[in-house]
Structure formats: structure tokens, C-alpha cells
Scaffold this motif. Structure first.
Motif, mmCIF file in Angstrom:
data_model
loop_
_atom_site.group_PDB
_atom_site.id
_atom_site.type_symbol
_atom_site.label_atom_id
_atom_site.label_comp_id
_atom_site.label_asym_id
_atom_site.label_seq_id
_atom_site.Cartn_x
_atom_site.Cartn_y
_atom_site.Cartn_z
ATOM 1 N N ARG A 1 -63.447 67.591 49.895
ATOM 2 C CA ARG A 1 -62.470 66.846 50.706
ATOM 3 C C ARG A 1 -61.297 66.394 49.831
ATOM 4 O O ARG A 1 -60.774 65.313 49.978
ATOM 5 C CB ARG A 1 -63.109 65.637 51.383
ATOM 6 N N SER A 2 -60.887 67.285 48.925
ATOM 7 C CA SER A 2 -59.855 66.975 47.942
ATOM 8 C C SER A 2 -58.500 67.540 48.364
ATOM 9 O O SER A 2 -58.253 68.752 48.234
ATOM 10 C CB SER A 2 -60.240 67.546 46.570
ATOM 11 N N ALA A 3 -57.617 66.669 48.821
ATOM 12 C CA ALA A 3 -56.257 67.094 49.176
ATOM 13 C C ALA A 3 -55.546 67.665 47.956
ATOM 14 O O ALA A 3 -54.781 68.623 48.072
ATOM 15 C CB ALA A 3 -55.472 65.927 49.767
ATOM 16 N N GLU A 4 -55.823 67.114 46.784
ATOM 17 C CA GLU A 4 -55.181 67.588 45.552
ATOM 18 C C GLU A 4 -55.520 69.059 45.300
ATOM 19 O O GLU A 4 -54.633 69.886 45.064
ATOM 20 C CB GLU A 4 -55.621 66.743 44.363
ATOM 21 N N SER B 1 -59.328 67.048 54.354
ATOM 22 C CA SER B 1 -59.400 66.019 53.314
ATOM 23 C C SER B 1 -60.031 64.725 53.798
ATOM 24 O O SER B 1 -60.264 63.816 53.008
ATOM 25 C CB SER B 1 -57.989 65.731 52.780
ATOM 26 N N GLU C 1 -50.672 72.720 56.569
ATOM 27 C CA GLU C 1 -50.345 71.338 56.226
ATOM 28 C C GLU C 1 -51.231 70.386 57.035
ATOM 29 O O GLU C 1 -51.814 69.450 56.493
ATOM 30 C CB GLU C 1 -48.864 71.076 56.489
ATOM 31 N N ASN D 1 -54.053 71.360 48.138
ATOM 32 C CA ASN D 1 -52.606 71.547 47.994
ATOM 33 C C ASN D 1 -52.269 72.402 46.793
ATOM 34 O O ASN D 1 -51.256 73.099 46.786
ATOM 35 C CB ASN D 1 -51.893 70.194 47.928
ATOM 36 N N ILE E 1 -55.085 70.946 56.018
ATOM 37 C CA ILE E 1 -55.445 70.291 54.753
ATOM 38 C C ILE E 1 -55.652 68.797 54.976
ATOM 39 O O ILE E 1 -56.602 68.208 54.446
ATOM 40 C CB ILE E 1 -54.377 70.567 53.673
ATOM 41 N N ALA E 2 -54.802 68.180 55.775
ATOM 42 C CA ALA E 2 -54.987 66.754 56.084
ATOM 43 C C ALA E 2 -56.342 66.527 56.759
ATOM 44 O O ALA E 2 -57.063 65.577 56.417
ATOM 45 C CB ALA E 2 -53.854 66.256 56.969
#
Length: 139
Positions: free
Chosen positions: A40-43, A81, A74, A46, A77-78
Motif C-alpha cells: 500500500r505504498s504510494a511512493e 495506497s 493516478e 508512483n 494508485i490513490a
């Protein structure tokens, strides 16, 4: 579902270039996607995707009918995460990787034995980014 022998044969082909700088960078982007989704890593997600430009397309069954759905990465990914990391064991395997002109790649990826992804990556500056993801549910 892909047969284990076929997957093993394809992995052997793609691993023939293991240690190659380009292939390693592409694999790193693919696993940033897979592991980033599980963490669950947006980093990481992205880092893997060209999020503002990328799309995801799925060929799915809905009430017995085959449907095609499209998502903006976009937003995806939100959503990916959110929540706690996935604690169930997950496995991801690169089934095949084709690189053209050191700027474009297509990777077939077995995602946890549940989904088969076709990922298109492009070199953006010095980084490899997933530009599109098309998936099917494995049966």
C-alpha cells in the motif's frame, strides 16, 4: 491458466539477461508496482507508473458477460495506497520481457497466480515507467 512448465521456460529465457542494467531497471519498476500494491505504498507505485499519464485496462467477466474496463492510474494508485498492507503471501513472476531500442519494453507478469498483466514501459529520462497495464483474470 498458464502451465507451470511454460512459465518456467519463459522465465529461463528472460533470466538469460539477468544482471543486464536495462533489464534490472525494468524489473525494479515492475516489482515496485507489485510490491508497492501489496505494501500500500504510494511512493513505490508512483515510482513504478507514469501515474498522471498511465492507464489500466481489464478484460473481466460481469454477470457472465465479458466486459472491458479502463482506469486512470493516478486514481488507482490513490485507491491501492489505502488501508493496511496485505499480509497474505504474494508471488509475482516476470513471464517474459522484450526490450526494443533500449527505450520501450513489454513485460508479461504473473501477479499472484490470479492475474496476468501485460505491462508497457517506456524510458522517461533515466527511469523506466509503466505507461499501461492490461490484465486478464487467470482461470
Amino acid at each position: 491458466m498458464l502451465r507451470a512448465a511454460a512459465i518456467s521456460a519463459l522465465l529461463a529465457i528472460s533470466s538469460a539477461h539477468a544482471g543486464d542494467k536495462t533489464n534490472d531497471a525494468i524489473a525494479a519498476a515492475v516489482f515496485d508496482y507489485f510490491d508497492g500494491q501489496g505494501e500500500r505504498s504510494a511512493e513505490r507505485l508512483n515510482r513504478a507508473f507514469s501515474a498522471e499519464h498511465a492507464r489500466m485496462i481489464g478484460v473481466l467477466k460481469d454477470d457472465g458477460e465479458t466486459v472491458v474496463r479502463t482506469w486512470e492510474m493516478e486514481d488507482t494508485i490513490a485507491n491501492w495506497s489505502k488501508g493496511d498492507p496485505i499480509t497474505d503471501e504474494r508471488t509475482g513472476k516476470i513471464v517474459s520481457m522484450n526490450v526494443v531500442d533500449d527505450r520501450l519494453a513489454v513485460v508479461l507478469f504473473d501477479s499472484n497466480g490470479r492475474f496476468l498483466d501485460a505491462l508497457t514501459l517506456a524510458k522517461v529520462g533515466e527511469d523506466w515507467k509503466i505507461m499501461s497495464k492490461v490484465f486478464i483474470v487467470q482461470e
